[in-house]
Design a protein around this motif. Sequence first.
Motif, mmCIF file in Angstrom:
data_model
loop_
_atom_site.group_PDB
_atom_site.id
_atom_site.type_symbol
_atom_site.label_atom_id
_atom_site.label_comp_id
_atom_site.label_asym_id
_atom_site.label_seq_id
_atom_site.Cartn_x
_atom_site.Cartn_y
_atom_site.Cartn_z
ATOM 1 N N UNK A 131 0.806 -1.241 0.048
ATOM 2 C CA UNK A 131 -0.040 -0.072 -0.065
ATOM 3 C C UNK A 131 0.852 1.207 0.010
ATOM 4 N N UNK A 132 1.963 1.172 0.649
ATOM 5 C CA UNK A 132 2.680 2.392 0.889
ATOM 6 C C UNK A 132 3.249 2.579 -0.483
ATOM 7 N N UNK A 133 3.817 1.607 -1.249
ATOM 8 C CA UNK A 133 4.533 1.692 -2.349
ATOM 9 C C UNK A 133 3.502 2.421 -3.328
ATOM 10 N N UNK A 134 2.165 1.847 -3.543
ATOM 11 C CA UNK A 134 1.431 2.330 -4.366
ATOM 12 C C UNK A 134 1.275 3.871 -4.093
ATOM 13 N N UNK A 135 1.087 4.287 -2.682
ATOM 14 C CA UNK A 135 0.842 5.448 -2.349
ATOM 15 C C UNK A 135 1.968 6.530 -2.858
ATOM 16 N N UNK A 136 3.117 6.036 -2.567
ATOM 17 C CA UNK A 136 4.597 6.657 -2.987
ATOM 18 C C UNK A 136 4.545 6.922 -4.682
ATOM 19 N N UNK A 137 4.147 5.883 -5.572
ATOM 20 C CA UNK A 137 4.109 5.958 -6.835
ATOM 21 C C UNK A 137 3.013 6.690 -7.336
ATOM 22 N N UNK A 138 1.640 6.636 -6.949
ATOM 23 C CA UNK A 138 0.681 7.124 -7.429
ATOM 24 C C UNK A 138 0.219 8.745 -6.936
ATOM 25 N N UNK A 139 0.485 9.049 -5.709
ATOM 26 C CA UNK A 139 0.195 10.265 -4.980
ATOM 27 C C UNK A 139 1.383 11.228 -5.172
ATOM 28 N N UNK A 140 1.233 12.233 -6.107
ATOM 29 C CA UNK A 140 2.487 13.306 -6.476
ATOM 30 C C UNK A 140 2.695 14.103 -5.105
ATOM 31 N N UNK A 141 3.967 14.376 -4.781
ATOM 32 C CA UNK A 141 4.245 15.056 -3.721
ATOM 33 C C UNK A 141 4.420 14.223 -2.211
ATOM 34 N N UNK A 142 4.260 13.141 -2.170
ATOM 35 C CA UNK A 142 4.525 12.346 -0.916
ATOM 36 C C UNK A 142 6.078 11.812 -0.965
ATOM 37 N N UNK A 143 6.667 11.979 0.286
ATOM 38 C CA UNK A 143 7.918 11.636 0.402
ATOM 39 C C UNK A 143 8.027 10.313 1.266
ATOM 40 N N UNK A 144 6.978 10.300 2.266
ATOM 41 C CA UNK A 144 7.092 9.237 3.162
ATOM 42 C C UNK A 144 5.793 8.696 3.709
ATOM 43 N N UNK A 145 5.610 7.683 3.996
ATOM 44 C CA UNK A 145 4.242 6.931 4.493
ATOM 45 C C UNK A 145 4.460 6.294 5.720
ATOM 46 N N UNK A 146 3.820 6.776 6.715
ATOM 47 C CA UNK A 146 3.989 5.798 8.226
ATOM 48 C C UNK A 146 2.835 5.462 8.552
ATOM 49 N N UNK A 147 2.938 4.224 9.381
ATOM 50 C CA UNK A 147 1.535 3.442 9.760
ATOM 51 C C UNK A 147 1.394 4.007 11.565
ATOM 52 N N UNK A 148 0.388 4.428 11.919
ATOM 53 C CA UNK A 148 0.384 5.185 13.162
ATOM 54 C C UNK A 148 -0.196 3.877 13.831
ATOM 55 N N UNK A 149 0.584 3.690 14.964
ATOM 56 C CA UNK A 149 -0.193 2.734 15.904
ATOM 57 C C UNK A 149 -0.671 2.957 17.300
ATOM 58 N N UNK A 150 -0.925 4.213 17.717
ATOM 59 C CA UNK A 150 -1.193 4.604 18.954
ATOM 60 C C UNK A 150 -2.656 4.148 19.361
ATOM 61 N N UNK A 151 -2.693 3.721 20.567
ATOM 62 C CA UNK A 151 -4.296 3.423 20.973
ATOM 63 C C UNK A 151 -4.590 4.843 21.487
#
Length: 525
Positions: free
Chosen positions: A496-516
């Motif tokens: 999913x991160x790879x898709x977002x990086x490839x398809x959404x212009x202007x994104x440098x990083x994608x993180x997954x947030x795990x705080x409860x």
Amino acid sequence: TILVLDFGSQYTHLITRRLRELNVYSELLPCTQKLSELSWKPTGIILSGGPYSVYAADAPHVDPAVFELDVPILGICYGLQEIAWHHGKNVAAGDKREYGRAALKLEKHAATSAHVSQLFADLPQDMEVWMSHGDKLSKLPDNFVTIATTSNSSFAGIAHTEKEYFGIQFHPEVTHTPMGTRVIKNFAVNVCKARQDWTMTSFVDQEIARIRSLVGPKGQVIGAVSGGVDSTVAAKLMKEAIGDRFHAVLVDNGVLRKGEAAQVHATLTKGLGIQLHVIDAADRFLDLLKGVADPEKKRKIIGNTFIDCFEERALAIAKEAENTLNAGPIEFFLQGTLYPDVIESISFKGPSQTIKTHHNVGGLPERMSLKLIEPLRELFKDEVRVLGTSLGIPEDLVWRHPFPGPGIAIRIIGEVTREKVRIAQEADEIFIAEIRAAGLYRQISQAFAAVMEGRAVGVVGDQRLHGYIIALRAVQTTDFMTARAFRFDMEWLERVVERIGNEVEGVARVVYEVTSKPPATIEFE
Ligand code: XMP
């Protein structure tokens, strides 16, 4: 019909919910309801719990006619004390408050009248119950016997020896009393002989009839829809009840999900036959949000602008409708409020003072002098889904994750710009599509992409990119008060991160947030 008289306990609506689960029809009314004003005779009466002491000077009491009606009565908690109060006032302040689980012991009553044992028929001799009370009985009222005890109360359950009156100190309506539904069933079905023929379809018929009589033959209703299940179900009920005299309005505030306004428009107008007025106000909202980073200010701007847009259009709709439909003025504002949104239950002060103003339309009905109409206010989310399905609302919509009123603006940390909105929308669309494709959508309570503040460095091809940071969030929760991050498979996440990086212009990083939640909230602002 079982009449539930409400003394203001936080659990009262659970009584009506349990009755609905038993397919028994009930009506919930304030405890001070005059029976002479009812056009029907109840088959049984349940007196709810409540926060008062029966001895307080301002303690609420039922219409004495309740005890002259010759129908079975079940008093729960305060309701038990109310019954005792009417039969000799033998209630005392408890020496200690009893709150939480307790072990209930049933008494055997072979010798007394048959009905006495009916409340606890087919239940184990010992069972766990949930208590929440201060006062308790100090002495049995005349003609009553004890049918259950706990270590702290000798009168945890009482019954009249001749009349079908029962009082229980514990709460059978909460899930912490595992056999509680059986107690309610024994009362409603076995003692009161209530029919078990109530269904969601009969709810629809009753609610439609109620809306029609409330609104009258010429009255008009306006309501805001969001594309979520609650406002859509409420709108569909309205449409069924009063046809084109109901006006649905969707405000496109520029911070909806990608393509959402068009999608909601198609579903409502084509799919459900609801006339929808879409107000395209994206530019107005985004211009006002320019340069504003404070979360509370952002919320205020969105809330106030929503009200302005809505009011402007509503006045125009009203004028036009009065001419074309030969109808009266718009007097009502539809709200898809559910029971959990209702802070307090209908207390003896009456329903009008106790409703929380929905945070998304705060002040709107007052400002436009409209009366509220809330057809879903006694239902829980899962019941609304059943209702929505029975009204022909598409599955996709019925199971839609919630979406906050301020939209993507509270998923963009700091200033909202058009570029950040685009990035959040595009990343969100990919994330949700992948969740659906993986068959995880219903296991997850809410999922979305957010844009963090600041930028990070990345590389795209040979180019150095100073781009945005996306945070993906997906949580599981039952009540949205507490929540836990969903545990995705790492390889799935990487794709999913790879898709977002490839398809959404202007994104440098994608993180997954795990705080409860807590300590975090579900949204970012
Ligand atoms: P939080 O972020 O408070 O969210 O943990 C709990 C649930 O409430 C939704 N939410 C809102 N819904 N207007 C809304 O209609 C709001 O201002 C708002 N803030 C949070 C959030 O999406 C989650 O489902």
